[in-house]
Design an enzyme around this catalytic site. Structure first.
Site, mmCIF file in Angstrom:
data_model
loop_
_atom_site.group_PDB
_atom_site.id
_atom_site.type_symbol
_atom_site.label_atom_id
_atom_site.label_comp_id
_atom_site.label_asym_id
_atom_site.label_seq_id
_atom_site.Cartn_x
_atom_site.Cartn_y
_atom_site.Cartn_z
ATOM 1 N N CYS A 120 11.626 -2.111 0.618
ATOM 2 C CA CYS A 120 10.232 -2.131 0.163
ATOM 3 C C CYS A 120 9.285 -1.500 1.170
ATOM 4 C CB CYS A 120 9.794 -3.562 -0.162
ATOM 5 S SG CYS A 120 10.015 -4.750 1.187
ATOM 6 N N HIS A 174 8.284 -9.283 1.960
ATOM 7 C CA HIS A 174 8.117 -8.301 0.890
ATOM 8 C C HIS A 174 6.880 -7.484 1.208
ATOM 9 C CE1 HIS A 174 9.093 -6.503 -2.850
ATOM 10 N NE2 HIS A 174 8.008 -6.896 -3.496
ATOM 11 N N ASP A 195 3.828 -2.904 -6.831
ATOM 12 C CA ASP A 195 5.038 -3.565 -6.338
ATOM 13 C C ASP A 195 6.208 -2.987 -7.135
ATOM 14 O OD1 ASP A 195 7.180 -5.183 -5.690
ATOM 15 O OD2 ASP A 195 6.182 -7.073 -6.161
#
Length: 226
Positions: A19, A74, A94
């Protein structure tokens, strides 16, 4: 006044489990659009806690429709309008959510986080870093994804990763003096290390839902490394 966020670039690169790098490439793409920077404040948001065990809902990797995924951390992108008429909202990008790409911050926050979980699984902290700082200062040598190799193995094998690596070289910002400072961004220790500002789960909704609060921003100032 209507202000819609930019669509996800058609050539956006996404690699599962990476990520922080997916986000880096996305804000890099956004930075090449001068009109975007005139309208939106672009932030990179690291989500974690001191245990590095945070539960997020509506993630694509969840094995159950209404189950949570527990990440050590995250990373997402948030676009916040620079002016705030009542009908303008911040937007979240996201790559791993089921909620849409982008999705409004209020919807994302309400459907991704919960306080009805044990303390060690709560997303208790959010490090908000400006896109420019992230692009210039972030670096990762990907060592956090190396598999543990037994010391008895001879000869020593080539690096083995727990997840397939992205199809491009490791990222190092042009002003970064380190080959790897990822964990300084992941860290939620305020005013000790890291970049940007750390907000708790009660402060972060107001930061992205309402107009900038100078007092809140001043109270959250940290030492930005240059």
């Amino acid at each position: 006044m209507s202000l819609l966020p930019p669509e996800l670039p058609k050539d956006a690169v996404y690699t599962p489990y990476w990520c922080e790098e997916n986000v880096y490439l996305l804000v890099q793409s956004f930075s090449q659009n001068p009109l975007l920077s005139e309208t939106w404040d672009v932030s990179v948001v690291f989500i974690s806690n001191h245990n590095r065990t945070v539960a997020l809902w509506n993630q694509k990797l969840s094995k159950e429709p209404y189950g949570a995924v527990v990440w050590d951390y995250h990373v997402v992108v948030v676009l916040r309008p620079q002016v705030y008429p009542s009908n303008l909202r911040s937007w979240v990008y996201d790559f791993d959510t089921r909620l849409g790409l982008p999705v409004t911050w209020d919807s994302y926050f309400a459907q991704t986080f919960s306080t009805n979980v044990p303390d060690e699984l709560q997303s208790s902290s959010f490090r908000v870093v400006s896109a420019n700082i992230y692009l210039n200062q972030f670096a990762s040598d990907r060592s956090h994804m190396l598999a543990n190799i037994s010391a008895s193995e001879t000869p020593v094998p080539s690096p083995t990763y727990i997840h397939p690596v992205p199809p491009y070289p490791p990222i190092r910002g042009p002003q970064c003096m380190s080959h790897n400072n990822l964990m300084e961004f992941v860290s939620m220790i305020e005013n000790i290390d890291g970049y940007g500002d750390v907000f708790n789960v009660h402060e972060i909704p107001t930061f992205f839902l309402g107009p900038k609060d100078p007092e809140l921003c001043r109270s959250k100032e940290t030492s930005i490394k240059t």
